[in-house]
Design an enzyme around this catalytic site. Structure first.
Site, PDB file in Angstrom:
ATOM      1  N   ARG A 129     -52.517  23.973  -3.774  1.00  0.00           N
ATOM      2  CA  ARG A 129     -53.893  24.314  -3.370  1.00  0.00           C
ATOM      3  C   ARG A 129     -54.290  23.562  -2.101  1.00  0.00           C
ATOM      4  O   ARG A 129     -53.978  22.387  -1.927  1.00  0.00           O
ATOM      5  CB  ARG A 129     -54.864  23.944  -4.492  1.00  0.00           C
ATOM      6  CG  ARG A 129     -56.323  24.062  -4.047  1.00  0.00           C
ATOM      7  CD  ARG A 129     -57.304  24.062  -5.171  1.00  0.00           C
ATOM      8  NE  ARG A 129     -57.134  22.961  -6.097  1.00  0.00           N
ATOM      9  CZ  ARG A 129     -57.733  22.906  -7.275  1.00  0.00           C
ATOM     10  NH1 ARG A 129     -58.529  23.892  -7.652  1.00  0.00           N
ATOM     11  NH2 ARG A 129     -57.533  21.880  -8.077  1.00  0.00           N
ATOM     12  N   ARG A 168     -55.335  15.777 -16.318  1.00  0.00           N
ATOM     13  CA  ARG A 168     -56.503  16.678 -16.431  1.00  0.00           C
ATOM     14  C   ARG A 168     -56.257  17.745 -17.489  1.00  0.00           C
ATOM     15  O   ARG A 168     -57.183  18.164 -18.194  1.00  0.00           O
ATOM     16  CB  ARG A 168     -56.801  17.313 -15.065  1.00  0.00           C
ATOM     17  CG  ARG A 168     -57.387  16.295 -14.086  1.00  0.00           C
ATOM     18  CD  ARG A 168     -57.267  16.738 -12.647  1.00  0.00           C
ATOM     19  NE  ARG A 168     -58.047  17.915 -12.348  1.00  0.00           N
ATOM     20  CZ  ARG A 168     -57.889  18.639 -11.249  1.00  0.00           C
ATOM     21  NH1 ARG A 168     -56.978  18.298 -10.351  1.00  0.00           N
ATOM     22  NH2 ARG A 168     -58.636  19.691 -11.048  1.00  0.00           N
TER      23      ARG A 168
HETATM   24  P1  AP5 Z   1     -58.825  27.476  -8.415  1.00  0.00           P
HETATM   25  O1  AP5 Z   1     -59.594  28.738  -8.371  1.00  0.00           O
HETATM   26  O2  AP5 Z   1     -59.176  26.402  -7.415  1.00  0.00           O
HETATM   27  O3  AP5 Z   1     -58.823  26.897  -9.920  1.00  0.00           O
HETATM   28  P2  AP5 Z   1     -59.964  26.179 -10.742  1.00  0.00           P
HETATM   29  O4  AP5 Z   1     -59.864  26.653 -12.152  1.00  0.00           O
HETATM   30  O5  AP5 Z   1     -61.296  26.285 -10.068  1.00  0.00           O
HETATM   31  O6  AP5 Z   1     -59.408  24.692 -10.642  1.00  0.00           O
HETATM   32  P3  AP5 Z   1     -60.145  23.307 -10.466  1.00  0.00           P
HETATM   33  O7  AP5 Z   1     -59.061  22.280 -10.263  1.00  0.00           O
HETATM   34  O8  AP5 Z   1     -61.197  23.359  -9.404  1.00  0.00           O
HETATM   35  O9  AP5 Z   1     -60.738  23.128 -11.843  1.00  0.00           O
HETATM   36  P4  AP5 Z   1     -61.173  21.845 -12.473  1.00  0.00           P
HETATM   37  O10 AP5 Z   1     -61.933  22.390 -13.599  1.00  0.00           O
HETATM   38  O11 AP5 Z   1     -60.172  20.818 -12.838  1.00  0.00           O
HETATM   39  O12 AP5 Z   1     -61.866  21.093 -11.269  1.00  0.00           O
HETATM   40  P5  AP5 Z   1     -63.380  20.767 -10.967  1.00  0.00           P
HETATM   41  O13 AP5 Z   1     -63.560  20.838  -9.513  1.00  0.00           O
HETATM   42  O14 AP5 Z   1     -64.292  21.523 -11.870  1.00  0.00           O
HETATM   43  O15 AP5 Z   1     -57.269  27.842  -8.281  1.00  0.00           O
HETATM   44  C1  AP5 Z   1     -56.275  26.823  -8.188  1.00  0.00           C
HETATM   45  C2  AP5 Z   1     -55.228  27.223  -7.127  1.00  0.00           C
HETATM   46  O16 AP5 Z   1     -54.556  28.406  -7.553  1.00  0.00           O
HETATM   47  C3  AP5 Z   1     -55.819  27.568  -5.744  1.00  0.00           C
HETATM   48  O17 AP5 Z   1     -54.930  27.124  -4.766  1.00  0.00           O
HETATM   49  C4  AP5 Z   1     -55.908  29.107  -5.733  1.00  0.00           C
HETATM   50  O18 AP5 Z   1     -55.778  29.636  -4.430  1.00  0.00           O
HETATM   51  C5  AP5 Z   1     -54.718  29.477  -6.614  1.00  0.00           C
HETATM   52  N1  AP5 Z   1     -54.956  30.677  -7.410  1.00  0.00           N
HETATM   53  C6  AP5 Z   1     -56.108  31.005  -8.074  1.00  0.00           C
HETATM   54  N2  AP5 Z   1     -55.952  32.179  -8.731  1.00  0.00           N
HETATM   55  C7  AP5 Z   1     -54.669  32.586  -8.495  1.00  0.00           C
HETATM   56  C8  AP5 Z   1     -53.883  33.710  -8.905  1.00  0.00           C
HETATM   57  N3  AP5 Z   1     -54.421  34.666  -9.713  1.00  0.00           N
HETATM   58  N4  AP5 Z   1     -52.600  33.800  -8.489  1.00  0.00           N
HETATM   59  C9  AP5 Z   1     -52.061  32.830  -7.675  1.00  0.00           C
HETATM   60  N5  AP5 Z   1     -52.754  31.739  -7.244  1.00  0.00           N
HETATM   61  C10 AP5 Z   1     -54.033  31.626  -7.650  1.00  0.00           C
HETATM   62  O19 AP5 Z   1     -63.448  19.245 -11.460  1.00  0.00           O
HETATM   63  C11 AP5 Z   1     -62.805  18.200 -10.749  1.00  0.00           C
HETATM   64  C12 AP5 Z   1     -63.175  16.865 -11.403  1.00  0.00           C
HETATM   65  O20 AP5 Z   1     -64.610  16.666 -11.316  1.00  0.00           O
HETATM   66  C13 AP5 Z   1     -62.874  16.759 -12.906  1.00  0.00           C
HETATM   67  O21 AP5 Z   1     -61.544  16.348 -13.148  1.00  0.00           O
HETATM   68  C14 AP5 Z   1     -63.913  15.717 -13.350  1.00  0.00           C
HETATM   69  O22 AP5 Z   1     -63.526  14.408 -12.993  1.00  0.00           O
HETATM   70  C15 AP5 Z   1     -65.136  16.083 -12.506  1.00  0.00           C
HETATM   71  N6  AP5 Z   1     -66.015  17.062 -13.179  1.00  0.00           N
HETATM   72  C16 AP5 Z   1     -66.361  18.306 -12.718  1.00  0.00           C
HETATM   73  N7  AP5 Z   1     -67.178  18.922 -13.587  1.00  0.00           N
HETATM   74  C17 AP5 Z   1     -67.358  18.050 -14.622  1.00  0.00           C
HETATM   75  C18 AP5 Z   1     -68.081  18.126 -15.853  1.00  0.00           C
HETATM   76  N8  AP5 Z   1     -68.797  19.215 -16.194  1.00  0.00           N
HETATM   77  N9  AP5 Z   1     -68.036  17.055 -16.684  1.00  0.00           N
HETATM   78  C19 AP5 Z   1     -67.340  15.948 -16.361  1.00  0.00           C
HETATM   79  N10 AP5 Z   1     -66.632  15.813 -15.222  1.00  0.00           N
HETATM   80  C20 AP5 Z   1     -66.632  16.862 -14.359  1.00  0.00           C
END
Ligand code: AP5
Length: 212
Positions: A129, A168
Protein backbone atom coordinates in the site's frame (compact mmCIF):
# COMPACT_ATOMS: atom_id res chain seq x y z
CA UNK A 1 -33.38 10.56 10.07
CA UNK A 2 -29.70 10.17 9.22
CA UNK A 3 -28.81 6.62 8.17
CA UNK A 4 -25.29 5.36 8.80
CA UNK A 5 -23.40 2.40 7.32
CA UNK A 6 -20.61 0.58 9.17
CA UNK A 7 -17.71 -0.96 7.22
CA UNK A 8 -16.42 -3.86 9.30
CA UNK A 9 -13.39 -5.95 8.44
CA UNK A 10 -9.77 -6.70 9.14
CA UNK A 11 -7.03 -4.14 8.55
CA UNK A 12 -6.29 -4.03 4.84
CA UNK A 13 -9.56 -5.71 3.86
CA UNK A 14 -10.40 -2.72 1.64
CA UNK A 15 -12.60 -0.60 3.91
CA UNK A 16 -10.90 2.68 2.98
CA UNK A 17 -10.82 1.94 -0.75
CA UNK A 18 -14.44 0.78 -0.89
CA UNK A 19 -15.60 3.39 1.61
CA UNK A 20 -14.39 6.17 -0.70
CA UNK A 21 -16.23 4.65 -3.69
CA UNK A 22 -19.41 4.04 -1.67
CA UNK A 23 -19.34 7.54 -0.18
CA UNK A 24 -19.12 9.01 -3.68
CA UNK A 25 -21.88 6.75 -5.04
CA UNK A 26 -24.27 7.52 -2.17
CA UNK A 27 -23.31 11.19 -1.74
CA UNK A 28 -22.41 10.66 1.92
CA UNK A 29 -19.20 11.52 3.80
CA UNK A 30 -16.82 8.77 4.86
CA UNK A 31 -15.69 9.14 8.46
CA UNK A 32 -12.45 7.22 9.02
CA UNK A 33 -10.98 7.31 12.54
CA UNK A 34 -7.61 6.12 11.19
CA UNK A 35 -7.46 9.05 8.73
CA UNK A 36 -8.38 11.55 11.47
CA UNK A 37 -5.68 10.12 13.75
CA UNK A 38 -3.03 10.13 10.98
CA UNK A 39 -3.83 13.78 10.22
CA UNK A 40 -3.36 14.60 13.93
CA UNK A 41 -0.01 12.76 13.88
CA UNK A 42 1.03 14.69 10.77
CA UNK A 43 0.15 18.01 12.42
CA UNK A 44 1.99 17.02 15.62
CA UNK A 45 -0.98 17.83 17.89
CA UNK A 46 -1.27 16.45 21.43
CA UNK A 47 -3.85 13.94 20.17
CA UNK A 48 -1.46 12.90 17.40
CA UNK A 49 1.45 12.44 19.80
CA UNK A 50 -0.68 10.31 22.13
CA UNK A 51 -2.17 8.23 19.29
CA UNK A 52 1.11 7.61 17.42
CA UNK A 53 2.64 5.19 19.94
CA UNK A 54 -0.47 2.97 19.83
CA UNK A 55 -0.75 3.12 16.04
CA UNK A 56 2.92 2.36 15.36
CA UNK A 57 2.69 -0.69 17.63
CA UNK A 58 -0.50 -1.95 15.92
CA UNK A 59 -2.52 -1.47 19.12
CA UNK A 60 -5.86 0.31 19.47
CA UNK A 61 -6.04 3.95 20.53
CA UNK A 62 -8.06 4.29 23.80
CA UNK A 63 -11.85 4.28 23.39
CA UNK A 64 -12.44 7.70 25.00
CA UNK A 65 -10.14 9.37 22.45
CA UNK A 66 -11.93 7.70 19.52
CA UNK A 67 -15.41 8.48 20.82
CA UNK A 68 -14.56 12.17 21.19
CA UNK A 69 -13.54 12.21 17.50
CA UNK A 70 -16.65 10.33 16.39
CA UNK A 71 -18.99 12.64 18.30
CA UNK A 72 -17.41 15.70 16.66
CA UNK A 73 -17.53 14.20 13.15
CA UNK A 74 -21.16 13.11 13.41
CA UNK A 75 -22.27 16.55 14.54
CA UNK A 76 -20.90 18.20 11.37
CA UNK A 77 -23.46 19.44 8.83
CA UNK A 78 -22.07 17.24 6.02
CA UNK A 79 -23.07 14.13 8.03
CA UNK A 80 -26.69 15.26 8.48
CA UNK A 81 -28.10 12.73 5.96
CA UNK A 82 -25.90 9.84 7.05
CA UNK A 83 -22.28 8.71 6.91
CA UNK A 84 -20.04 5.76 6.11
CA UNK A 85 -18.14 4.60 9.23
CA UNK A 86 -14.65 3.35 8.29
CA UNK A 87 -12.60 1.88 11.15
CA UNK A 88 -15.08 2.24 13.99
CA UNK A 89 -16.63 0.93 16.12
CA UNK A 90 -13.74 -1.43 16.84
CA UNK A 91 -14.48 -2.58 20.41
CA UNK A 92 -17.64 -3.52 22.33
CA UNK A 93 -17.37 -0.29 24.33
CA UNK A 94 -17.15 1.76 21.11
CA UNK A 95 -20.17 -0.04 19.63
CA UNK A 96 -22.27 0.70 22.72
CA UNK A 97 -21.17 4.33 22.75
CA UNK A 98 -21.85 4.74 19.01
CA UNK A 99 -25.41 3.44 19.62
CA UNK A 100 -25.87 6.08 22.32
CA UNK A 101 -24.39 8.91 20.21
CA UNK A 102 -26.63 7.96 17.27
CA UNK A 103 -29.73 7.97 19.50
CA UNK A 104 -28.79 11.38 20.93
CA UNK A 105 -28.25 12.86 17.46
CA UNK A 106 -31.36 11.29 15.86
CA UNK A 107 -29.45 8.82 13.67
CA UNK A 108 -29.73 5.11 13.05
CA UNK A 109 -27.71 2.30 11.55
CA UNK A 110 -29.01 1.15 8.16
CA UNK A 111 -26.46 -1.60 7.34
CA UNK A 112 -23.19 -3.26 8.26
CA UNK A 113 -20.89 -4.32 5.41
CA UNK A 114 -18.60 -7.16 6.44
CA UNK A 115 -15.44 -7.65 4.35
CA UNK A 116 -14.09 -11.20 4.12
CA UNK A 117 -10.44 -11.46 3.05
CA UNK A 118 -7.85 -14.12 4.08
CA UNK A 119 -4.83 -13.03 6.15
CA UNK A 120 -2.20 -13.76 3.46
CA UNK A 121 -4.01 -11.53 0.93
CA UNK A 122 -4.13 -8.82 3.58
CA UNK A 123 -0.39 -8.95 4.32
CA UNK A 124 0.34 -8.71 0.57
CA UNK A 125 -2.04 -5.77 0.18
CA UNK A 126 -0.77 -3.80 3.13
CA UNK A 127 2.93 -4.17 2.50
CA UNK A 128 2.26 -2.87 -1.06
CA UNK A 129 0.00 0.00 0.00
CA UNK A 130 1.10 3.57 -0.74
CA UNK A 131 -0.70 6.81 0.19
CA UNK A 132 -0.60 10.24 -1.42
CA UNK A 133 0.16 12.59 1.52
CA UNK A 134 -1.45 15.53 -0.29
CA UNK A 135 -4.83 14.04 -1.28
CA UNK A 136 -4.99 11.05 1.08
CA UNK A 137 -5.69 8.77 -1.94
CA UNK A 138 -4.73 5.12 -1.35
CA UNK A 139 -2.90 3.01 -3.96
CA UNK A 140 -1.18 -0.34 -4.25
CA UNK A 141 2.13 -0.79 -6.05
CA UNK A 142 0.68 -3.66 -8.16
CA UNK A 143 -3.14 -3.72 -7.86
CA UNK A 144 -3.84 0.02 -8.07
CA UNK A 145 -0.60 1.81 -9.05
CA UNK A 146 -0.34 5.55 -8.39
CA UNK A 147 -0.56 7.68 -11.56
CA UNK A 148 2.73 9.18 -12.83
CA UNK A 149 1.91 12.65 -11.45
CA UNK A 150 1.92 11.42 -7.85
CA UNK A 151 4.28 8.41 -8.12
CA UNK A 152 7.26 10.31 -6.66
CA UNK A 153 5.46 11.57 -3.58
CA UNK A 154 3.49 8.54 -2.36
CA UNK A 155 4.54 7.20 1.06
CA UNK A 156 4.26 3.95 2.99
CA UNK A 157 2.35 4.00 6.29
CA UNK A 158 4.52 3.48 9.40
CA UNK A 159 2.22 0.66 10.56
CA UNK A 160 2.35 -1.29 7.27
CA UNK A 161 5.40 -3.41 8.10
CA UNK A 162 4.70 -7.15 8.07
CA UNK A 163 5.30 -7.46 11.84
CA UNK A 164 2.86 -4.67 12.71
CA UNK A 165 0.27 -5.91 10.20
CA UNK A 166 0.33 -9.35 11.88
CA UNK A 167 -0.15 -7.72 15.31
CA UNK A 168 -3.09 -5.66 13.93
CA UNK A 169 -4.68 -8.87 12.65
CA UNK A 170 -4.46 -10.40 16.15
CA UNK A 171 -5.99 -7.25 17.67
CA UNK A 172 -8.78 -7.38 15.06
CA UNK A 173 -9.64 -10.98 15.94
CA UNK A 174 -9.62 -10.28 19.69
CA UNK A 175 -11.32 -6.90 19.88
CA UNK A 176 -13.29 -6.22 16.70
CA UNK A 177 -14.42 -9.53 15.20
CA UNK A 178 -16.77 -10.21 18.15
CA UNK A 179 -18.83 -7.21 16.95
CA UNK A 180 -20.12 -9.38 14.07
CA UNK A 181 -22.19 -11.40 16.57
CA UNK A 182 -23.41 -8.21 18.19
CA UNK A 183 -24.74 -6.77 14.94
CA UNK A 184 -26.12 -10.14 13.86
CA UNK A 185 -28.38 -10.09 16.89
CA UNK A 186 -29.42 -6.47 16.24
CA UNK A 187 -32.15 -5.70 13.73
CA UNK A 188 -29.66 -4.42 11.14
CA UNK A 189 -28.86 -6.08 7.78
CA UNK A 190 -25.30 -7.47 7.63
CA UNK A 191 -24.01 -7.73 4.08
CA UNK A 192 -21.12 -10.16 3.73
CA UNK A 193 -18.83 -9.20 0.86
CA UNK A 194 -16.06 -11.32 -0.64
CA UNK A 195 -13.27 -8.72 -0.60
CA UNK A 196 -10.82 -10.74 -2.71
CA UNK A 197 -12.12 -9.68 -6.14
CA UNK A 198 -10.69 -6.65 -7.91
CA UNK A 199 -11.66 -3.19 -6.66
CA UNK A 200 -14.44 -2.63 -9.24
CA UNK A 201 -15.97 -6.08 -8.64
CA UNK A 202 -16.05 -5.56 -4.88
CA UNK A 203 -17.62 -2.12 -5.34
CA UNK A 204 -20.31 -3.58 -7.63
CA UNK A 205 -21.09 -6.30 -5.06
CA UNK A 206 -21.42 -3.71 -2.29
CA UNK A 207 -23.70 -1.48 -4.39
CA UNK A 208 -25.93 -4.44 -5.17
CA UNK A 209 -26.25 -5.26 -1.47
CA UNK A 210 -26.81 -1.69 -0.31
CA UNK A 211 -29.22 -0.57 -3.01
CA UNK A 212 -30.72 -3.92 -4.01
P1 AP5 B 1 -7.42 -0.31 2.15
O1 AP5 B 1 -8.66 0.08 1.44
O2 AP5 B 1 -6.45 0.78 2.53
O3 AP5 B 1 -7.79 -1.23 3.42
P2 AP5 B 1 -8.41 -0.84 4.82
O4 AP5 B 1 -9.34 -1.93 5.21
O5 AP5 B 1 -8.94 0.56 4.83
O6 AP5 B 1 -7.08 -0.94 5.69
P3 AP5 B 1 -6.55 -0.07 6.90
O7 AP5 B 1 -5.15 -0.56 7.18
O8 AP5 B 1 -6.69 1.40 6.63
O9 AP5 B 1 -7.46 -0.53 8.00
P4 AP5 B 1 -7.21 -0.44 9.47
O10 AP5 B 1 -8.56 -0.73 9.96
O11 AP5 B 1 -6.14 -1.25 10.10
O12 AP5 B 1 -6.55 0.99 9.61
P5 AP5 B 1 -7.09 2.34 10.22
O13 AP5 B 1 -6.53 3.44 9.42
O14 AP5 B 1 -8.56 2.28 10.47
O15 AP5 B 1 -6.66 -1.41 1.26
C1 AP5 B 1 -5.38 -1.90 1.62
C2 AP5 B 1 -4.49 -2.01 0.36
O16 AP5 B 1 -5.06 -2.97 -0.52
C3 AP5 B 1 -4.38 -0.71 -0.46
O17 AP5 B 1 -3.09 -0.63 -0.98
C4 AP5 B 1 -5.41 -0.88 -1.59
O18 AP5 B 1 -5.03 -0.19 -2.76
C5 AP5 B 1 -5.37 -2.39 -1.80
N1 AP5 B 1 -6.67 -2.95 -2.18
C6 AP5 B 1 -7.89 -2.61 -1.65
N2 AP5 B 1 -8.87 -3.35 -2.22
C7 AP5 B 1 -8.25 -4.18 -3.11
C8 AP5 B 1 -8.70 -5.21 -4.00
N3 AP5 B 1 -10.03 -5.51 -4.09
N4 AP5 B 1 -7.80 -5.87 -4.75
C9 AP5 B 1 -6.46 -5.56 -4.66
N5 AP5 B 1 -5.96 -4.60 -3.84
C10 AP5 B 1 -6.85 -3.93 -3.08
O19 AP5 B 1 -6.41 2.30 11.67
C11 AP5 B 1 -5.01 2.48 11.83
C12 AP5 B 1 -4.70 2.52 13.33
O20 AP5 B 1 -5.38 3.65 13.94
C13 AP5 B 1 -5.19 1.31 14.14
O21 AP5 B 1 -4.26 0.25 14.12
C14 AP5 B 1 -5.36 1.93 15.54
O22 AP5 B 1 -4.12 2.09 16.19
C15 AP5 B 1 -5.90 3.32 15.22
N6 AP5 B 1 -7.38 3.35 15.17
C16 AP5 B 1 -8.15 3.72 14.10
N7 AP5 B 1 -9.46 3.63 14.40
C17 AP5 B 1 -9.51 3.20 15.70
C18 AP5 B 1 -10.60 2.89 16.58
N8 AP5 B 1 -11.88 3.01 16.20
N9 AP5 B 1 -10.29 2.47 17.83
C19 AP5 B 1 -9.02 2.35 18.24
N10 AP5 B 1 -7.95 2.63 17.46
C20 AP5 B 1 -8.20 3.04 16.19
Amino acid sequence: MAKDIILLGAPGAGKGTQGALLAEALGLPKIATGDILREAVRQGTELGREAKRFMDAGELVPDDVILGLVRLALALPNAAQGAIFDGFPRTAAQAEAVDRIQAELGRRLSAVILFEVPDEVIVDRMTGRRTDPESGAVYHIRYNPPPPAVRERVIQRADDTEETVRRRLVVYREMTKPLIARYRSAAVPIHRVDGTGDIEAVHAAIMEQVTG
